[in-house]
Scaffold this motif. Structure first.
Motif, PDB file in Angstrom:
ATOM      1  N   LEU A 167       0.872  -1.186   0.000  1.00  0.00           N
ATOM      2  CA  LEU A 167       0.000   0.000   0.000  1.00  0.00           C
ATOM      3  C   LEU A 167       0.902   1.227   0.000  1.00  0.00           C
ATOM      4  O   LEU A 167       1.672   1.438   0.942  1.00  0.00           O
ATOM      5  CB  LEU A 167      -0.909   0.007   1.240  1.00  0.00           C
ATOM      6  N   TYR A 168       0.820   1.991  -1.066  1.00  0.00           N
ATOM      7  CA  TYR A 168       1.671   3.182  -1.201  1.00  0.00           C
ATOM      8  C   TYR A 168       0.848   4.421  -0.860  1.00  0.00           C
ATOM      9  O   TYR A 168      -0.117   4.739  -1.541  1.00  0.00           O
ATOM     10  CB  TYR A 168       2.201   3.275  -2.636  1.00  0.00           C
ATOM     11  N   ILE A 169       1.235   5.102   0.230  1.00  0.00           N
ATOM     12  CA  ILE A 169       0.550   6.328   0.624  1.00  0.00           C
ATOM     13  C   ILE A 169       1.463   7.511   0.313  1.00  0.00           C
ATOM     14  O   ILE A 169       2.594   7.582   0.809  1.00  0.00           O
ATOM     15  CB  ILE A 169       0.247   6.355   2.148  1.00  0.00           C
ATOM     16  N   CYS A 170       0.969   8.406  -0.515  1.00  0.00           N
ATOM     17  CA  CYS A 170       1.714   9.641  -0.766  1.00  0.00           C
ATOM     18  C   CYS A 170       1.061  10.740   0.069  1.00  0.00           C
ATOM     19  O   CYS A 170      -0.132  10.996  -0.081  1.00  0.00           O
ATOM     20  CB  CYS A 170       1.656   9.989  -2.252  1.00  0.00           C
ATOM     21  N   TYR A 171       1.830  11.313   0.977  1.00  0.00           N
ATOM     22  CA  TYR A 171       1.292  12.495   1.676  1.00  0.00           C
ATOM     23  C   TYR A 171       1.674  13.697   0.827  1.00  0.00           C
ATOM     24  O   TYR A 171       2.816  14.069   0.726  1.00  0.00           O
ATOM     25  CB  TYR A 171       1.807  12.595   3.121  1.00  0.00           C
ATOM     26  N   ASP A 172       0.677  14.239   0.149  1.00  0.00           N
ATOM     27  CA  ASP A 172       0.942  15.275  -0.848  1.00  0.00           C
ATOM     28  C   ASP A 172       0.773  16.660  -0.238  1.00  0.00           C
ATOM     29  O   ASP A 172      -0.345  17.129  -0.029  1.00  0.00           O
ATOM     30  CB  ASP A 172      -0.019  15.065  -2.035  1.00  0.00           C
ATOM     31  N   ASN A 173       1.910  17.295   0.059  1.00  0.00           N
ATOM     32  CA  ASN A 173       1.848  18.682   0.555  1.00  0.00           C
ATOM     33  C   ASN A 173       2.217  19.649  -0.559  1.00  0.00           C
ATOM     34  O   ASN A 173       2.474  20.814  -0.325  1.00  0.00           O
ATOM     35  CB  ASN A 173       2.714  18.871   1.808  1.00  0.00           C
ATOM     36  N   GLU A 174       2.303  19.142  -1.757  1.00  0.00           N
ATOM     37  CA  GLU A 174       2.476  19.942  -2.972  1.00  0.00           C
ATOM     38  C   GLU A 174       3.799  20.701  -3.039  1.00  0.00           C
ATOM     39  O   GLU A 174       3.914  21.679  -3.774  1.00  0.00           O
ATOM     40  CB  GLU A 174       1.292  20.903  -3.148  1.00  0.00           C
TER      41      GLU A 174
END
Ligand SMILES: Cc1ncc(C[n+]2csc(CCOP(=O)(O)OP(=O)(O)O)c2C)c(N)n1
Ligand code: SF4
Lengths: 374, 294
Positions: free
Chosen positions: B119-126
């Motif tokens: 499970l790949y979680i990207c925490y996207d803070n841009e």
């Protein structure tokens, strides 16, 4: 069991008998046959997991993950593939993960060249991996179980390096140790610390100035300690299978006046030349730096003190002294040893016996020389 | 709201900024996943904030190796577990958008193509928070960062975000989704759904960085919610070869309200804001079409 077999295929077979649980490879000449053979073993159920990655960078990264999760891991690569692995190579040793990899030595770009020299592994000499160099296919095959055993005791990753094409593609008689016999030498891999939800640990953490250096010092001490482990396990291997290995090989060095030092397949050629010259009454010997990392400084000092030495190497350090020459010279500091440097055989040029004979001849002058050969 | 427990798997004591979106994301994600998991973390703000030796904020087994190889490391962890007959422990990547959209993109694609059980979680803070707020492939149009500077000639980032969920989905992995820290139930549902599938799963979670985007840490959740309401971030998912919109921002909230809260957009003139509004509406149309909404 003795088989007539290609070097690559013998290496793959011996690796499989060491029962790696996770293998990850990416094809690159001249190591490709090893990767292909491993994929075939996987397809036939002899390896549990083979990850056909999208790049060498991911091959070594996947093995870092697998090793941290407690699995025995194996890979193979060459030249550009090894260079692409550079950043994770250092992470693997820093994390003390005993990954084993066979490197089929290949020249580095640019210009592109698929043929053999040792520039690829020599550029990775500071990566914290044990580096063992095989002088022939039998040695390469034997060094695979030895590398696993040493790596898993030292908790350091290890490379077995052999000359691409010259060895990987040569078909010859090779003695492979069967799976059951390997078990007598190589116990199951059971690391004390691993990724386990029952006992959560944090690996590969961030260390500030207060702690970072301690980790690196510890790693260096581990490397030094590995010398003893290599000697011990080389001996154990010899006792079990009748083939003895040590950190180094000193061929007729004791009473020799002139000695050629080298790594890889040129050593076997040099031994042939030395034997011929001995028959003519010349006191010559050959020294194989089988273990280049950790560097066998004390053994070198002991065997080469007071001799006339010529280091032949198939690598360069651009803008500086040739790497093996400079390390041997450092080891001999404060002694009367005369050391010459011969660099050549790059990108598939062969170091032929006449070239080696010529180098032995040059050493008679007693003045150290630095030359390109071939 | 989901119930919070005292014993989060991402423990208090990490050094994230007060109101840090990514840190909030880690808490929500790990609490939803539970004990039987291994975390593979990329270099970035979370790693630096959580693992300074000799401390660790992780109550789960944790490994960090490099910035750009989490997908491959996770593939290896997963392979090792399987080789050892462990079919229950989940392998979870947590990586920033820099690690995911940019430098680690090849490895991510490889992991998807091989369908590694991760499970790949990207925490996207841009943005790249860790190195001091640089632009990434996830930085939206117009945003100012230290490498998409607002100058006389060029005013902030001139290109749009990569459509990362669609890219992931087009690998035909079993599950891909976009979520937000402002919608915890939705995020939890997506994690649970993802974990039911064997193979590669991808969830990108909008997790605003108060420091990098320039707003007070007390309004991080509000900023995240406004992104969804103003059609600059969508809650949707891909499963069984179909896209589904989980929250339909039918009522149009002007992008201006979202943009005006953040310093990174402070330079925008009316024309630029109008352009962003147009992009948002176009993206809404595109997502609706993708999700089969008339
Ligand atoms: C090969 C490499 N290049 C650059 C860096 C420096 N670096 C570390 S973290 C980072 C940015 C991380 O950005 P992101 O993935 O978005 O995570 P965040 O910091 O926002 O949490 C960069 C550029 C690095 N560690 N490794
Ligand atoms: S800089 Fe941004 S991502 Fe990093 S800790 Fe602060 S709020 Fe979180």
């Amino acid at each position: 069991m003795i088989k007539t077999i290609e070097g690559s295929r013998a290496i793959a077979e011996q690796a499989v008998y060491c029962e790696p649980e996770v293998v990850a490879c990416y094809p690159i000449t001249p190591s490709t046959h090893i990767a292909e053979e491993l994929a075939k073993y996987y397809a036939n159920g002899a390896i549990k997991k083979f990850i056909a990655v999208e790049a060498e960078f991911s091959a070594i990264s996947a093995l870092i993950g697998a090793s941290a999760a407690g699995a025995r891991t194996f890979s193979t690569t060459s030249g550009q593939g090894l260079l692409l692995m550079h950043e994770p190579l250092l992470a693997a040793s820093g994390m003390r993960l005993p990954i084993v990899m066979v490197v089929a030595n290949r020249a580095v770009s640019s210009p592109l060249n698929i043929w053999n020299d040792e520039q690829d592994t020599i550029t990775q000499r500071d990566a914290g991996w044990i580096q063992l160099y095989a002088k022939n296919n039998q040695e390469a095959v034997d060094l695979v179980p030895i590398a696993f055993k040493v790596a898993e005791q030292a908790m350091l990753p290890a490379m077995v390096c052999l000359d691409g094409f010259i060895l990987t593609h040569a078909v010859e008689q090779i003695d492979i140790i069967g799976k059951e016999d390997v078990k007598k030498f190589l116990p199951e891999f059971n690391p004390e610390i691993k990724l386990d939800p029952e006992n959560p640990v944090s690996l590969g953490v961030y260390a500030g100035p207060a702690h970072y250096q301690d980790f690196r010092k510890d790693l260096e001490e581990g490397m030094q300690e590995a010398k003893k482990i290599i000697s011990k396990e080389g001996e154990n291997f010899g006792e079990l299978f009748g083939k003895h290995y040590n950190l180094i090989l000193a061929h007729k060095c004791e009473d020799a006046e002139r000695i050629i030092v080298g790594i890889g397949s040129l050593v076997d050629n040099a031994i042939e030349v030395a034997n011929e010259l001995r028959e003519k009454g010349e006191k010559v010997g050959v020294f194989h730096v089988r273990t280049f990392r950790p560097f066998p400084r004390e053994e070198i000092r002991k065997e080469l003190e007071g001799k006339i030495v010529g280091v032949i190497e198939r690598d360069i350090s651009l803008g500086a002294s040739p790497p093996i020459y400079s390390e041997v010279s450092e080891a001999m500091q404060g002694t009367q040893t005369i050391i010459s440097s011969f660099v050549g055989g790059l990108g598939g040029k062969t170091i032929t016996r006449p070239i080696i004979r010529n180098a032995f001849e040059k050493l008679k002058q007693k003045n150290p020389v630095r030359e390109w050969i071939s | 709201m989901t119930k919070s427990t005292n014993a989060h798997y991402y423990a208090p004591g990490h050094s994230g900024c007060p109101g840090c979106g990514p840190s909030n994301c880690m808490i929500q994600v790990t609490d939803a996943i539970g004990k039987d998991a291994i975390i593979v973390n990329a270099t970035g703000c979370i790693e630096i904030n959580s693992s300074l030796y000799p401390n660790s904020a992780w109550r789960l087994p944790y490994i960090h190796v490099l910035f750009e190889n989490t997908a491959s490391v996770a593939a290896g962890v997963s392979a090792a577990l399987k080789a050892k007959g462990n079919n229950h422990t989940k392998v979870v990547v947590t990586a920033g958008d820099g690690a995911t959209y940019d430098i680690g993109f090849g490895a991510v694609s490889g992991m998807f193509e091989r369908n590694d059980d991760v499970l790949y979680i990207c925490y996207d803070n841009e943005l790249y928070a860790n190195t001091g707020v640089q632009r990434s492939g996830a930085t939206p149009y117009g945003a100012a960062t230290t490498t998409s500077f607002v100058g006389k000639e060029v005013r902030g980032k001139q290109t749009q975000k990569k459509p990362i969920v669609e890219i992931a989905a087009m690998h035909r992995i079993p599950y891909a989704a976009s979520a937000s820290i402002a919608y915890p139930q939705d995020l939890k549902m997506k994690i649970e759904k993802a974990l039911k599938h064997e193979g590669a799963k991808f969830i990108t979670v909008n997790s605003p960085c108060c420091l990098g985007a320039g707003f007070d840490g007390s309004i991080s959740i509000k900023v995240a919610r406004l992104a969804v309401q103003s059609r600059l971030w969508f809650l949707f998912e891909y499963e069984n070869d179909e896209f589904k919109l989980n929250f339909n921002p039918e009522q149009k909230l002007p992008v201006k309200e979202y943009l005006s809260l953040q310093k990174r957009f402070a330079h925008l003139n009316e024309k630029e804001i109008a352009l962003i509004q147009k992009q948002a509406d176009l993206n809404y149309g595109r997502i609706k079409k993708l999700c089969g909404i008339k």
